[in-house]
Motif scaffolding. Structure first.
Motif, PDB file in Angstrom:
ATOM      1  N   VAL A  85      68.631  77.770  12.077  1.00 13.39           N
ATOM      2  CA  VAL A  85      67.420  78.052  11.307  1.00 13.39           C
ATOM      3  C   VAL A  85      66.295  78.336  12.296  1.00 13.39           C
ATOM      4  N   ARG A  86      65.492  79.350  11.985  1.00 12.33           N
ATOM      5  CA  ARG A  86      64.321  79.625  12.829  1.00 12.33           C
ATOM      6  C   ARG A  86      63.487  78.350  12.916  1.00 12.33           C
ATOM      7  N   PRO A  87      63.001  78.007  14.093  1.00 13.87           N
ATOM      8  CA  PRO A  87      62.212  76.775  14.225  1.00 13.87           C
ATOM      9  C   PRO A  87      61.060  76.661  13.230  1.00 13.87           C
ATOM     10  N   ARG A  88      60.369  77.761  12.935  1.00 11.89           N
ATOM     11  CA  ARG A  88      59.234  77.670  11.992  1.00 11.89           C
ATOM     12  C   ARG A  88      59.694  77.371  10.566  1.00 11.89           C
ATOM     13  N   TRP A  89      60.991  77.506  10.271  1.00  9.75           N
ATOM     14  CA  TRP A  89      61.517  77.204   8.948  1.00  9.75           C
ATOM     15  C   TRP A  89      62.279  75.884   8.897  1.00  9.75           C
ATOM     16  N   MET A  90      62.399  75.214  10.028  1.00  4.34           N
ATOM     17  CA  MET A  90      63.098  73.925  10.042  1.00  4.34           C
ATOM     18  C   MET A  90      62.332  72.918   9.203  1.00  4.34           C
ATOM     19  N   GLY A  91      63.068  72.106   8.440  1.00  3.45           N
ATOM     20  CA  GLY A  91      62.451  71.100   7.598  1.00  3.45           C
ATOM     21  C   GLY A  91      61.838  71.648   6.322  1.00  3.45           C
ATOM     22  N   ARG A  92      62.185  72.904   5.959  1.00  2.61           N
ATOM     23  CA  ARG A  92      61.585  73.532   4.783  1.00  2.61           C
ATOM     24  C   ARG A  92      62.647  74.010   3.789  1.00  2.61           C
ATOM     25  N   SER A  93      63.752  73.281   3.708  1.00  4.70           N
ATOM     26  CA  SER A  93      64.822  73.496   2.721  1.00  4.70           C
ATOM     27  C   SER A  93      65.746  74.673   3.008  1.00  4.70           C
ATOM     28  N   VAL A  94      65.583  75.354   4.125  1.00  4.10           N
ATOM     29  CA  VAL A  94      66.449  76.488   4.450  1.00  4.10           C
ATOM     30  C   VAL A  94      67.868  76.011   4.719  1.00  4.10           C
ATOM     31  N   ALA A  95      68.024  75.045   5.613  1.00  4.87           N
ATOM     32  CA  ALA A  95      69.366  74.533   5.926  1.00  4.87           C
ATOM     33  C   ALA A  95      70.017  73.946   4.675  1.00  4.87           C
ATOM     34  N   GLN A  96      69.232  73.272   3.846  1.00  5.53           N
ATOM     35  CA  GLN A  96      69.788  72.677   2.630  1.00  5.53           C
ATOM     36  C   GLN A  96      70.326  73.750   1.684  1.00  5.53           C
ATOM     37  N   ALA A  97      69.585  74.831   1.511  1.00  8.87           N
ATOM     38  CA  ALA A  97      70.033  75.906   0.631  1.00  8.87           C
ATOM     39  C   ALA A  97      71.314  76.549   1.163  1.00  8.87           C
ATOM     40  N   LEU A  98      71.387  76.746   2.469  1.00  9.00           N
ATOM     41  CA  LEU A  98      72.593  77.297   3.083  1.00  9.00           C
ATOM     42  C   LEU A  98      73.771  76.341   2.922  1.00  9.00           C
ATOM     43  N   TYR A  99      73.500  75.078   3.139  1.00  6.82           N
ATOM     44  CA  TYR A  99      74.544  74.069   3.009  1.00  6.82           C
ATOM     45  C   TYR A  99      75.070  74.017   1.573  1.00  6.82           C
ATOM     46  N   ASP A 100      74.172  74.058   0.615  1.00  6.99           N
ATOM     47  CA  ASP A 100      74.575  73.958  -0.792  1.00  6.99           C
ATOM     48  C   ASP A 100      75.550  75.065  -1.183  1.00  6.99           C
ATOM     49  N   ILE A 101      75.289  76.303  -0.753  1.00  4.31           N
ATOM     50  CA  ILE A 101      76.203  77.401  -1.104  1.00  4.31           C
ATOM     51  C   ILE A 101      77.518  77.260  -0.343  1.00  4.31           C
ATOM     52  N   THR A 102      77.468  76.813   0.894  1.00  2.86           N
ATOM     53  CA  THR A 102      78.692  76.615   1.681  1.00  2.86           C
ATOM     54  C   THR A 102      79.550  75.537   1.038  1.00  2.86           C
ATOM     55  N   LEU A 103      78.926  74.457   0.597  1.00  2.00           N
ATOM     56  CA  LEU A 103      79.658  73.376  -0.065  1.00  2.00           C
ATOM     57  C   LEU A 103      80.241  73.848  -1.395  1.00  2.00           C
ATOM     58  N   GLU A 104      79.453  74.582  -2.156  1.00  2.00           N
ATOM     59  CA  GLU A 104      79.922  75.114  -3.444  1.00  2.00           C
ATOM     60  C   GLU A 104      81.145  76.006  -3.242  1.00  2.00           C
ATOM     61  N   ARG A 105      81.105  76.860  -2.236  1.00  2.00           N
ATOM     62  CA  ARG A 105      82.233  77.748  -1.952  1.00  2.00           C
ATOM     63  C   ARG A 105      83.467  76.967  -1.511  1.00  2.00           C
ATOM     64  N   ALA A 106      83.269  75.929  -0.723  1.00  2.00           N
ATOM     65  CA  ALA A 106      84.396  75.097  -0.285  1.00  2.00           C
ATOM     66  C   ALA A 106      85.052  74.420  -1.484  1.00  2.00           C
ATOM     67  N   ARG A 107      84.239  73.907  -2.367  1.00  3.42           N
ATOM     68  CA  ARG A 107      84.779  73.277  -3.574  1.00  3.42           C
ATOM     69  C   ARG A 107      85.497  74.299  -4.449  1.00  3.42           C
ATOM     70  N   GLY A 108      84.976  75.519  -4.518  1.00  2.00           N
ATOM     71  CA  GLY A 108      85.614  76.582  -5.280  1.00  2.00           C
ATOM     72  C   GLY A 108      86.994  76.941  -4.742  1.00  2.00           C
ATOM     73  N   ARG A 109      87.201  76.707  -3.460  1.00  2.00           N
ATOM     74  CA  ARG A 109      88.515  76.930  -2.844  1.00  2.00           C
ATOM     75  C   ARG A 109      89.379  75.673  -2.875  1.00  2.00           C
ATOM     76  N   ASN A 110      88.883  74.625  -3.549  1.00  2.00           N
ATOM     77  CA  ASN A 110      89.586  73.350  -3.671  1.00  2.00           C
ATOM     78  C   ASN A 110      89.879  72.704  -2.328  1.00  2.00           C
ATOM     79  N   LEU A 111      88.959  72.885  -1.365  1.00  2.00           N
ATOM     80  CA  LEU A 111      89.118  72.209  -0.084  1.00  2.00           C
ATOM     81  C   LEU A 111      88.860  70.725  -0.266  1.00  2.00           C
TER      82      LEU A 111
END
Length: 163
Positions: A85-111
């Motif tokens: 994440v760009r340093p100016r965006w750290m701590g502003r929900s960017v990593a969380q939003a990316l993580y949420d979609i990555t987790l959703e996709r992993a669950r969709g693949r039944n990992l």
């Protein structure tokens, strides 16, 4: 502030490399020495292999404030390979939003399990998501020793994180 997540496009490669470099050289100052950061990301110029590396992974791009703010990549088997994440965006929900979609996709693949190698900077973020440290490691990057953590998250059948 709204964060929008979209799939990676090959035209993003140069910008994502810039984010990778900026996140390391400016975002990890409190965790790694200048020599360690230079060894981790030795050039500001995108290497030839970078676009192909991103294309082989499931790569998600976060946009916020009219710019690309970060990205996260994972293999189909559940290894989270890049999270920057760009340093100016750290701590502003960017990593969380990316993580949420990555987790959703992993669950969709039944990992049932996700893994990563987290830097000193990334470890607290993954820990807040319920990940555990499996092992502390020291890796050599261009002659410098960097501390990182092998981490994992077990996903249960009901699609809830196990803490």
């Amino acid at each position: 502030m709204s964060v929008t997540i979209r799939a990676y496009h090959p035209d993003d490669a140069r910008t994502l490399y810039s984010i990778f470099s900026e996140a390391i050289h400016k975002g990890t100052v409190a965790h790694y020495s200048a020599a360690q950061r230079q060894a981790w990301a030795p050039s500001a110029d995108m290497p030839d292999w970078w676009p192909d590396s991103l294309a082989k992974l499931e790569t998600w791009v976060a946009e916020a404030g009219g710019e690309i703010a970060g990205f996260m990549c994972a293999t189909p088997q559940g290894y989270v390979d890049f999270t920057y994440v760009r340093p100016r965006w750290m701590g502003r929900s960017v990593a969380q939003a990316l993580y949420d979609i990555t987790l959703e996709r992993a669950r969709g693949r039944n990992l049932t399990r996700l893994t990563t190698h987290a830097s000193l900077m990334a470890r607290p973020f993954f820990a807040r998501q319920g990940w555990q440290v499996d092992e502390m490691e020291i890796v050599d990057r261009n002659g410098e020793q960097l501390k990182r953590f092998a981490m994992s998250l077990t996903l249960d059948a009901s699609h809830e994180q196990t803490l």
